[in-house]
Design an enzyme around this catalytic site. Structure first.
Site, PDB file in Angstrom:
ATOM      1  N   TYR A  35      54.686  70.898  23.752  1.00 14.06           N
ATOM      2  CA  TYR A  35      55.148  71.966  22.847  1.00 14.06           C
ATOM      3  C   TYR A  35      56.465  72.591  23.339  1.00 14.06           C
ATOM      4  O   TYR A  35      57.511  72.448  22.704  1.00 14.06           O
ATOM      5  CB  TYR A  35      54.021  72.987  22.734  1.00 14.06           C
ATOM      6  CG  TYR A  35      54.315  74.232  21.950  1.00 14.06           C
ATOM      7  CD1 TYR A  35      55.045  74.190  20.760  1.00 14.06           C
ATOM      8  CD2 TYR A  35      53.826  75.468  22.386  1.00 14.06           C
ATOM      9  CE1 TYR A  35      55.272  75.347  20.034  1.00 14.06           C
ATOM     10  CE2 TYR A  35      54.045  76.622  21.668  1.00 14.06           C
ATOM     11  CZ  TYR A  35      54.774  76.560  20.488  1.00 14.06           C
ATOM     12  OH  TYR A  35      55.002  77.710  19.779  1.00 14.06           O
ATOM     13  N   ASP A  85      56.348  61.773  30.572  1.00 14.35           N
ATOM     14  CA  ASP A  85      55.151  62.362  29.950  1.00 14.35           C
ATOM     15  C   ASP A  85      54.086  61.276  29.843  1.00 14.35           C
ATOM     16  O   ASP A  85      54.396  60.135  29.478  1.00 14.35           O
ATOM     17  CB  ASP A  85      55.532  62.875  28.546  1.00 14.35           C
ATOM     18  CG  ASP A  85      54.539  63.873  27.991  1.00 14.35           C
ATOM     19  OD1 ASP A  85      54.962  65.000  27.652  1.00 14.35           O
ATOM     20  OD2 ASP A  85      53.332  63.530  27.875  1.00 14.35           O
ATOM     21  N   GLY A 121      50.787  65.530  24.921  1.00 17.94           N
ATOM     22  CA  GLY A 121      52.015  65.541  24.121  1.00 17.94           C
ATOM     23  C   GLY A 121      51.994  64.434  23.071  1.00 17.94           C
ATOM     24  O   GLY A 121      51.025  63.675  22.954  1.00 17.94           O
ATOM     25  N   SER A 175      53.598  81.416  34.305  1.00 17.01           N
ATOM     26  CA  SER A 175      52.862  82.100  33.243  1.00 17.01           C
ATOM     27  C   SER A 175      52.580  83.549  33.604  1.00 17.01           C
ATOM     28  O   SER A 175      52.384  83.895  34.778  1.00 17.01           O
ATOM     29  CB  SER A 175      51.533  81.374  33.044  1.00 17.01           C
ATOM     30  OG  SER A 175      50.696  82.117  32.207  1.00 17.01           O
ATOM     31  N   TYR A 196      43.417  78.765  35.536  1.00 17.72           N
ATOM     32  CA  TYR A 196      44.751  78.395  35.041  1.00 17.72           C
ATOM     33  C   TYR A 196      45.825  79.231  35.747  1.00 17.72           C
ATOM     34  O   TYR A 196      46.798  78.698  36.293  1.00 17.72           O
ATOM     35  CB  TYR A 196      44.816  78.609  33.517  1.00 17.72           C
ATOM     36  CG  TYR A 196      46.214  78.539  32.987  1.00 17.72           C
ATOM     37  CD1 TYR A 196      46.944  77.354  33.061  1.00 17.72           C
ATOM     38  CD2 TYR A 196      46.836  79.664  32.425  1.00 17.72           C
ATOM     39  CE1 TYR A 196      48.246  77.296  32.588  1.00 17.72           C
ATOM     40  CE2 TYR A 196      48.128  79.607  31.950  1.00 17.72           C
ATOM     41  CZ  TYR A 196      48.835  78.420  32.044  1.00 17.72           C
ATOM     42  OH  TYR A 196      50.122  78.363  31.594  1.00 17.72           O
ATOM     43  N   LYS A 240      48.958  78.138  38.507  1.00 22.12           N
ATOM     44  CA  LYS A 240      50.388  78.445  38.331  1.00 22.12           C
ATOM     45  C   LYS A 240      50.921  79.246  39.523  1.00 22.12           C
ATOM     46  O   LYS A 240      52.036  79.032  39.986  1.00 22.12           O
ATOM     47  CB  LYS A 240      50.599  79.208  37.020  1.00 22.12           C
ATOM     48  CG  LYS A 240      50.359  78.364  35.785  1.00 22.12           C
ATOM     49  CD  LYS A 240      51.490  77.367  35.574  1.00 22.12           C
ATOM     50  CE  LYS A 240      51.237  76.398  34.455  1.00 22.12           C
ATOM     51  NZ  LYS A 240      52.357  75.472  34.219  1.00 22.12           N
ATOM     52  N   ASN A 266      53.253  84.843  25.641  1.00 19.59           N
ATOM     53  CA  ASN A 266      52.584  83.884  24.746  1.00 19.59           C
ATOM     54  C   ASN A 266      53.574  83.089  23.903  1.00 19.59           C
ATOM     55  O   ASN A 266      54.140  83.621  22.945  1.00 19.59           O
ATOM     56  CB  ASN A 266      51.585  84.626  23.858  1.00 19.59           C
ATOM     57  CG  ASN A 266      50.311  84.937  24.589  1.00 19.59           C
ATOM     58  OD1 ASN A 266      50.346  85.569  25.631  1.00 19.59           O
ATOM     59  ND2 ASN A 266      49.196  84.465  24.084  1.00 19.59           N
ATOM     60  N   LEU A 322      45.918  81.297  18.984  1.00 24.97           N
ATOM     61  CA  LEU A 322      45.633  82.211  17.875  1.00 24.97           C
ATOM     62  C   LEU A 322      46.508  81.939  16.653  1.00 24.97           C
ATOM     63  O   LEU A 322      45.985  81.805  15.544  1.00 24.97           O
ATOM     64  CB  LEU A 322      45.820  83.659  18.355  1.00 24.97           C
ATOM     65  CG  LEU A 322      45.560  84.716  17.289  1.00 24.97           C
ATOM     66  CD1 LEU A 322      44.097  84.688  16.847  1.00 24.97           C
ATOM     67  CD2 LEU A 322      45.926  86.106  17.818  1.00 24.97           C
ATOM     68  N   ALA A 331      37.925  83.516  14.329  1.00 20.54           N
ATOM     69  CA  ALA A 331      37.048  84.365  15.146  1.00 20.54           C
ATOM     70  C   ALA A 331      37.908  85.246  16.034  1.00 20.54           C
ATOM     71  O   ALA A 331      38.828  84.757  16.690  1.00 20.54           O
ATOM     72  CB  ALA A 331      36.135  83.491  16.002  1.00 20.54           C
ATOM     73  N   ARG A 338      48.864  90.894  23.176  1.00 18.45           N
ATOM     74  CA  ARG A 338      49.713  89.892  23.826  1.00 18.45           C
ATOM     75  C   ARG A 338      51.161  90.071  23.381  1.00 18.45           C
ATOM     76  O   ARG A 338      51.435  90.626  22.315  1.00 18.45           O
ATOM     77  CB  ARG A 338      49.263  88.465  23.433  1.00 18.45           C
ATOM     78  CG  ARG A 338      47.892  88.079  23.941  1.00 18.45           C
ATOM     79  CD  ARG A 338      47.896  87.828  25.433  1.00 18.45           C
ATOM     80  NE  ARG A 338      46.592  87.449  25.937  1.00 18.45           N
ATOM     81  CZ  ARG A 338      45.646  88.304  26.321  1.00 18.45           C
ATOM     82  NH1 ARG A 338      45.850  89.613  26.227  1.00 18.45           N
ATOM     83  NH2 ARG A 338      44.500  87.863  26.797  1.00 18.45           N
ATOM     84  N   GLY A 343      37.852  85.156  30.812  1.00 19.39           N
ATOM     85  CA  GLY A 343      39.150  84.964  31.471  1.00 19.39           C
ATOM     86  C   GLY A 343      40.322  85.628  30.765  1.00 19.39           C
ATOM     87  O   GLY A 343      41.454  85.499  31.211  1.00 19.39           O
TER      88      GLY A 343
HETATM   89  N1  UDP Z   1      42.116  84.604  20.197  1.00 16.86           N
HETATM   90  C1  UDP Z   1      41.180  84.962  19.258  1.00 16.86           C
HETATM   91  N2  UDP Z   1      40.671  83.984  18.469  1.00 16.86           N
HETATM   92  C2  UDP Z   1      41.054  82.672  18.542  1.00 16.86           C
HETATM   93  C3  UDP Z   1      42.032  82.322  19.501  1.00 16.86           C
HETATM   94  C4  UDP Z   1      42.547  83.314  20.315  1.00 16.86           C
HETATM   95  O1  UDP Z   1      40.791  86.124  19.160  1.00 16.86           O
HETATM   96  O2  UDP Z   1      40.535  81.836  17.788  1.00 16.86           O
HETATM   97  C5  UDP Z   1      42.685  85.644  21.065  1.00 16.86           C
HETATM   98  C6  UDP Z   1      42.526  85.371  22.553  1.00 16.86           C
HETATM   99  O3  UDP Z   1      41.299  85.879  23.017  1.00 16.86           O
HETATM  100  C7  UDP Z   1      43.737  86.099  23.144  1.00 16.86           C
HETATM  101  C8  UDP Z   1      44.783  86.005  22.039  1.00 16.86           C
HETATM  102  O4  UDP Z   1      44.078  85.673  20.838  1.00 16.86           O
HETATM  103  O5  UDP Z   1      43.437  87.455  23.343  1.00 16.86           O
HETATM  104  C9  UDP Z   1      45.817  84.923  22.305  1.00 16.86           C
HETATM  105  O6  UDP Z   1      45.133  83.741  22.625  1.00 16.86           O
HETATM  106  P1  UDP Z   1      45.836  82.346  22.726  1.00 16.86           P
HETATM  107  O7  UDP Z   1      44.794  81.308  22.981  1.00 16.86           O
HETATM  108  O8  UDP Z   1      46.716  82.142  21.531  1.00 16.86           O
HETATM  109  O9  UDP Z   1      46.821  82.493  23.961  1.00 16.86           O
HETATM  110  P2  UDP Z   1      46.523  82.877  25.506  1.00 16.86           P
HETATM  111  O10 UDP Z   1      46.667  84.381  25.574  1.00 16.86           O
HETATM  112  O11 UDP Z   1      45.175  82.384  25.875  1.00 16.86           O
HETATM  113  O12 UDP Z   1      47.617  82.164  26.228  1.00 16.86           O
END
Ligand code: UDP
Length: 326
Positions: free
Chosen positions: A13, A33, A38, A118, A142, A146, A171, A191, A207, A222, A285
């Site tokens: 990405y 890669d 990817g 990160s 994770y 890093k 993010n 998300l 969700a 975020r 996490g």
């Molecule tokens: N999140 C959510 N529902 C989803 C995917 C993500 O509520 O289906 C929340 C997740 O808990 C975090 C935020 O969205 O607080 C961003 O998550 P993402 O996986 O995009 O990025 P991350 O912060 O893990 O790098």
């Protein structure tokens, strides 16, 4: 002749967006890669080499063949929840394979590396926005992989003269504004693309992972940063080191925090479609609030994000998402 740059994970990405920009700036990206995450079609610029960072001889061969001294290192696993379930794979791929890369670089005297770090290295912050001198106490595997690499880089810098910059992304989101490349994970855990799949009618609902966080609306906050702006910082970091800049780390974020609900609202505005939600349990996490201060990147690198607004970021993602549909 254009300067060759090795791009590990260049079919991924953020890596593919960096390759597009490197090419536009007159560099020659050499993508390395293994295509485990990817896509071959995303590696459209420069030279593509299918190879695995587990194979140190293959890394040395590509560095020597293309006379490469500069490396952008994106290749890694990057899902918090998966890292909790599969720490072995995360330490193997993110740490052990990076050690192979660093050893190969030292052995063939390649001396410059820009590392995709990160905000997950900070863990649960004491204060926001988070600046680079905030203590790094990651709360998931994770983030620990890093941080381990950041420490390896410091030691390799001291002992072998490796020049390095760690870029701590908040993010990553959005897609190439020209629509050539974008976010394409399978399965998709992030998300914004999930929300857009709901808007497109490909999923019934999104969700919300936790509505009981200590944030204004109870959902996680975020700092979303456009992938092309991240690419920009990588090229600037290369130029910074080439110009004699010292080894360091920079945060890359917009300094604005958006909750999960605010992201969903943005997607409803941008797409004009309803996005049904359900409330689910917290994802293990996840810190409550991650917002970065990127003042140092602005001052030292001259980084100036082109897409700081959430709606603009979501808009580029939506255009990519809808590619090929009438
Ligand atoms: N999140 C959510 N529902 C989803 C995917 C993500 O509520 O289906 C929340 C997740 O808990 C975090 C935020 O969205 O607080 C961003 O998550 P993402 O996986 O995009 O990025 P991350 O912060 O893990 O790098």
């Amino acid at each position: 002749m254009s300067t060759p740059v090795l791009v590990t994970g260049g079919a991924g990405y953020v890596g593919s967006h960096a390759c597009k920009l490197l090419h536009a700036r007159g560099y020659h990206p050499v993508v390395f890669d293994n295509l485990s995450r990817g896509h071959r079609r995303a590696a459209q610029w420069g030279t593509f080499v299918e190879g695995d960072l587990g194979d140190k001889d293959a890394i040395k061969a590509v560095l020597l063949e293309h006379r490469i001294s500069q490396v952008l290192h994106f290749a890694a696993y990057a899902y918090v929840a998966e890292s909790v379930r599969r720490p072995r794979q995360y330490y193997r791929n993110n740490v052990a394979n990076t050690l192979n890369l660093l050893e190969a670089m030292v052995e063939v005297e390649s001396d410059t590396l820009i590392f995709s770090s990160s905000c997950a290295t900070y863990g649960e912050p004491d204060t926001v926005p988070i600046s680079e001198d905030h203590p790094q106490r990651p709360i998931n595997p994770y983030g620990r992989t890093k941080l381990t690499v950041e420490r390896m880089l410091a030691d390799f810098g001291d002992a072998y003269g490796l020049k390095h910059v760690s870029l701590r992304y908040f993010n990553a989101a959005g897609a190439d504004p020209a629509g050539e490349i974008g976010e394409d994970h399978d399965p998709e855990p992030h998300l914004i693309p999930l929300v857009l799949e709901v808007a497109a009618g490909q999923r019934p609902h999104v969700a919300i992972f936790g509505a009981d966080y200590p944030t204004p609306d109870g959902t996680c906050v975020r700092d979303y940063v456009h992938v092309s702006d991240l690419a920009q910082a990588h090229v600037q970091a290369l130029e910074y080191l080439a110009g004699g800049g010292g080894n360091t780390a920079f945060n890359l974020g917009n300094g604005d925090g958006y909750s999960v609900r605010e992201v969903i609202d943005s997607a409803q505005r941008v797409t004009g479609r309803p996005i049904p939600v359900i409330e689910a349990r917290r994802r293990w996490g996840d810190p409550a609030r991650l917002v970065g201060s990127s003042e140092r990147a602005r001052e030292v690198l001259g980084w100036n994000p082109e897409f700081p607004e959430l709606d603009a970021i979501v808009d580029t993602a939506w255009k990519w998402h809808g590619r090929g549909t009438p």
